[in-house]
Every structure is written in structure tokens, then in C-alpha cells.
Design a protein around this motif. Structure first.
Motif, PDB file in Angstrom:
ATOM      1  N   SER A  77       0.857  -1.184   0.000  1.00  0.00           N
ATOM      2  CA  SER A  77       0.000   0.000   0.000  1.00  0.00           C
ATOM      3  C   SER A  77       0.888   1.227   0.000  1.00  0.00           C
ATOM      4  O   SER A  77       1.912   1.258   0.676  1.00  0.00           O
ATOM      5  CB  SER A  77      -0.885   0.006   1.252  1.00  0.00           C
ATOM      6  N   ASP A  78       0.498   2.243  -0.750  1.00  0.00           N
ATOM      7  CA  ASP A  78       1.256   3.490  -0.703  1.00  0.00           C
ATOM      8  C   ASP A  78       0.483   4.551   0.074  1.00  0.00           C
ATOM      9  O   ASP A  78       0.787   5.726   0.014  1.00  0.00           O
ATOM     10  CB  ASP A  78       1.625   3.973  -2.100  1.00  0.00           C
ATOM     11  N   ASP A  79      -0.522   4.117   0.843  1.00  0.00           N
ATOM     12  CA  ASP A  79      -1.302   5.048   1.642  1.00  0.00           C
ATOM     13  C   ASP A  79      -0.493   5.581   2.809  1.00  0.00           C
ATOM     14  O   ASP A  79       0.488   4.982   3.241  1.00  0.00           O
ATOM     15  CB  ASP A  79      -2.559   4.366   2.210  1.00  0.00           C
ATOM     16  N   LEU A 103      -8.204   7.566  16.636  1.00  0.00           N
ATOM     17  CA  LEU A 103      -8.844   7.689  15.330  1.00  0.00           C
ATOM     18  C   LEU A 103      -7.779   7.402  14.277  1.00  0.00           C
ATOM     19  O   LEU A 103      -6.685   7.968  14.329  1.00  0.00           O
ATOM     20  CB  LEU A 103      -9.417   9.092  15.135  1.00  0.00           C
ATOM     21  N   VAL A 104      -8.087   6.500  13.357  1.00  0.00           N
ATOM     22  CA  VAL A 104      -7.137   6.100  12.332  1.00  0.00           C
ATOM     23  C   VAL A 104      -7.710   6.488  10.976  1.00  0.00           C
ATOM     24  O   VAL A 104      -8.826   6.077  10.632  1.00  0.00           O
ATOM     25  CB  VAL A 104      -6.864   4.578  12.394  1.00  0.00           C
ATOM     26  N   LEU A 105      -6.959   7.274  10.239  1.00  0.00           N
ATOM     27  CA  LEU A 105      -7.377   7.712   8.914  1.00  0.00           C
ATOM     28  C   LEU A 105      -6.420   7.122   7.885  1.00  0.00           C
ATOM     29  O   LEU A 105      -5.203   7.272   8.007  1.00  0.00           O
ATOM     30  CB  LEU A 105      -7.347   9.241   8.803  1.00  0.00           C
ATOM     31  N   LYS A 106      -6.968   6.452   6.906  1.00  0.00           N
ATOM     32  CA  LYS A 106      -6.166   5.923   5.804  1.00  0.00           C
ATOM     33  C   LYS A 106      -6.313   6.913   4.658  1.00  0.00           C
ATOM     34  O   LYS A 106      -7.409   7.137   4.154  1.00  0.00           O
ATOM     35  CB  LYS A 106      -6.684   4.532   5.412  1.00  0.00           C
ATOM     36  N   VAL A 107      -5.186   7.521   4.282  1.00  0.00           N
ATOM     37  CA  VAL A 107      -5.218   8.639   3.346  1.00  0.00           C
ATOM     38  C   VAL A 107      -4.361   8.322   2.124  1.00  0.00           C
ATOM     39  O   VAL A 107      -3.188   7.955   2.281  1.00  0.00           O
ATOM     40  CB  VAL A 107      -4.675   9.919   4.041  1.00  0.00           C
ATOM     41  N   PRO A 108      -4.914   8.477   0.921  1.00  0.00           N
ATOM     42  CA  PRO A 108      -4.075   8.284  -0.270  1.00  0.00           C
ATOM     43  C   PRO A 108      -2.911   9.270  -0.265  1.00  0.00           C
ATOM     44  O   PRO A 108      -3.085  10.451   0.028  1.00  0.00           O
ATOM     45  CB  PRO A 108      -5.024   8.582  -1.434  1.00  0.00           C
ATOM     46  N   ARG A 109      -1.723   8.773  -0.559  1.00  0.00           N
ATOM     47  CA  ARG A 109      -0.521   9.608  -0.559  1.00  0.00           C
ATOM     48  C   ARG A 109      -0.708  10.846  -1.446  1.00  0.00           C
ATOM     49  O   ARG A 109      -0.282  11.942  -1.080  1.00  0.00           O
ATOM     50  CB  ARG A 109       0.681   8.805  -1.052  1.00  0.00           C
ATOM     51  N   ALA A 110      -1.352  10.675  -2.582  1.00  0.00           N
ATOM     52  CA  ALA A 110      -1.523  11.792  -3.511  1.00  0.00           C
ATOM     53  C   ALA A 110      -2.289  12.950  -2.872  1.00  0.00           C
ATOM     54  O   ALA A 110      -2.079  14.106  -3.224  1.00  0.00           O
ATOM     55  CB  ALA A 110      -2.254  11.316  -4.765  1.00  0.00           C
ATOM     56  N   LEU A 111      -3.146  12.645  -1.917  1.00  0.00           N
ATOM     57  CA  LEU A 111      -3.920  13.680  -1.245  1.00  0.00           C
ATOM     58  C   LEU A 111      -3.026  14.591  -0.412  1.00  0.00           C
ATOM     59  O   LEU A 111      -3.310  15.752  -0.201  1.00  0.00           O
ATOM     60  CB  LEU A 111      -4.979  13.022  -0.349  1.00  0.00           C
ATOM     61  N   ILE A 112      -1.899  14.054   0.051  1.00  0.00           N
ATOM     62  CA  ILE A 112      -1.005  14.828   0.912  1.00  0.00           C
ATOM     63  C   ILE A 112       0.097  15.504   0.108  1.00  0.00           C
ATOM     64  O   ILE A 112       0.803  16.330   0.605  1.00  0.00           O
ATOM     65  CB  ILE A 112      -0.401  13.936   2.018  1.00  0.00           C
ATOM     66  N   GLN A 113       0.276  15.143  -1.101  1.00  0.00           N
ATOM     67  CA  GLN A 113       1.218  15.795  -2.000  1.00  0.00           C
ATOM     68  C   GLN A 113       2.233  14.805  -2.537  1.00  0.00           C
ATOM     69  O   GLN A 113       3.413  15.095  -2.593  1.00  0.00           O
ATOM     70  CB  GLN A 113       1.911  16.984  -1.340  1.00  0.00           C
ATOM     71  N   GLY A 114       1.772  13.657  -2.913  1.00  0.00           N
ATOM     72  CA  GLY A 114       2.588  12.707  -3.634  1.00  0.00           C
ATOM     73  C   GLY A 114       3.910  12.358  -3.001  1.00  0.00           C
ATOM     74  O   GLY A 114       3.976  11.952  -1.869  1.00  0.00           O
ATOM     75  N   ARG A 115       4.979  12.551  -3.742  1.00  0.00           N
ATOM     76  CA  ARG A 115       6.310  12.091  -3.357  1.00  0.00           C
ATOM     77  C   ARG A 115       6.867  12.830  -2.152  1.00  0.00           C
ATOM     78  O   ARG A 115       7.770  12.347  -1.501  1.00  0.00           O
ATOM     79  CB  ARG A 115       7.263  12.244  -4.531  1.00  0.00           C
ATOM     80  N   LEU A 116       6.323  13.989  -1.822  1.00  0.00           N
ATOM     81  CA  LEU A 116       6.808  14.745  -0.681  1.00  0.00           C
ATOM     82  C   LEU A 116       6.809  13.902   0.576  1.00  0.00           C
ATOM     83  O   LEU A 116       7.699  13.998   1.399  1.00  0.00           O
ATOM     84  CB  LEU A 116       5.926  15.980  -0.482  1.00  0.00           C
TER      85      LEU A 116
END
Length: 184
Positions: free
Chosen positions: A24-26, A73-86
Motif C-alpha cells: 500500500s502506498d497510503d 482515530l485512524v485515517l487511511k489517506v491516499p498519498r496523492a492527497l497529501i502531496q505525492g512524493r513529498l
């Protein structure tokens, strides 16, 4: 996805074997509500108290240790939502102010009795992304480094630590593996 976890003392580990079984890349964002939590990824670790949070990458090993009953509280967030490769390095501690904002937003979302429309879900997702991006920006300004510099330095340290037992480890091999000049 947002999950409200309430449980007794336990240890949670994401190991290399688990990563291989379920890649997963989340990014995993936790906001601590009750009890204490010890969290770590790579060379970073922190003790979370109510209101604190942490951001870890599902691509890398991490741990959560809960010495007593807890709520998180656990949030599974797509990496792209946070700014990709950063965020490729993962493992940031979120200070109380941001943790509390995330907690309120997550709890309000969980408490919503009605099914949310697609537009409402997108709005919540955008709000979470903006909050998390601001955390990364704050971390970079606190250290006086750019986010990309923080990431590169973290990756370099992680590679060296993982290969300390390798007798062939030297500046040339580190530079070659990381795509850097030996001088860098």
C-alpha cells in the motif's frame, strides 16, 4: 477511511513481511484520543498523548505500542492527497493543535447519521488533505529545511542504517544506491 479504535493494551506492527503481503502506498494518520501510545517509523519515534497525532507511511515498517486501554482515530489517506512524493519518507508527529483539528473533523464525519453525498465526501477529503499538507509545511519551516531536503536526508539515513552490517558499505556505494554524487 476513518476508523475509531478502542481497545486494551497491545502492540501493532507493520513488518516487511506484512508489507509484501499487502502493499500500500497510503499514509496512515492517527489522532490519539485516550491513553498513551508509542509510535515509531525509521529512526523517528514519539509518545502520543490525547490530542497528538502521527503520520506514517504504509510502505515502510512501523509500530504502535499501547501500554494501557486506548482510543485512537485512524485515517487511511491516499498519498496523492497529501502531496505525492513529498511524503515518501513518512513518520511525522502532528502537534496537538493540528491533532485536535483532525480529531474534530474525523469525529464529526463518523457521527454524521446520514449518508454523505459525493460532493460532501470530496469536501471532507480536500479539508483533510489541506490540514495534512500544512503539517508537512510546518515541519519543514520548523527545521529550516525544504520538505524535499528533509525527505532526501531521511532516506539517506534509512539506507545507511539498514546496511550497516554490509562490509561493502562505503561512501561510493551509498552515493550510487541513492543516485547522488559522493560529495553530496
Amino acid at each position: 477511511g476513518i476508523t475509531d479504535v478502542r481497545a486494551s493494551a497491545q502492540r501493532a506492527r507493520r513488518t516487511r513481511a506484512k508489507i509484501a503481503q499487502a502493499p500500500s502506498d497510503d499514509m496512515i494518520v492517527v489522532v490519539h484520543v485516550e491513553g498513551a501510545c508509542h509510535v515509531g517509523q525509521r529512526s523517528q519515534s514519539a509518545t502520543l498523548r490525547p490530542g497528538d497525532g502521527a503520520l506514517v507511511s504504509a510502505e515502510q515498517s512501523y509500530f504502535f505500542d499501547f501500554p494501557d486501554r486506548f482510543r485512537q482515530l485512524v485515517l487511511k489517506v491516499p498519498r496523492a492527497l497529501i502531496q505525492g512524493r513529498l511524503m515518501r519518507g513518512g513518520g511525522f508527529r502532528l502537534a496537538g493543535g493540528l491533532g485536535n483539528l483532525l480529531r474534530h473533523l474525523a469525529l464529526a464525519t463518523l457521527d454524521e447519521p446520514d449518508v454523505l453525498s459525493a460532493a460532501e465526501e470530496n469536501g471532507i477529503e480536500r479539508a483533510l488533505g489541506e490540514l495534512l499538507r500544512s503539517a508537512v509545511t510546518q515541519l519543514a519551516s520548523d527545521t529550516g529545511r525544504q520538505p524535499a531536503e528533509l525527505l532526501r536526508y531521511d532516506l539517506e539515513q534509512a539506507f545507511i542504517r539498514q546496511n550497516l552490517a554490509d562490509t561493502a558499505l562505503n561512501p561510493a556505494s551509498v552515493a550510487a544506491q541513492l543516485g547522488l554524487s559522493q560529495r553530496t
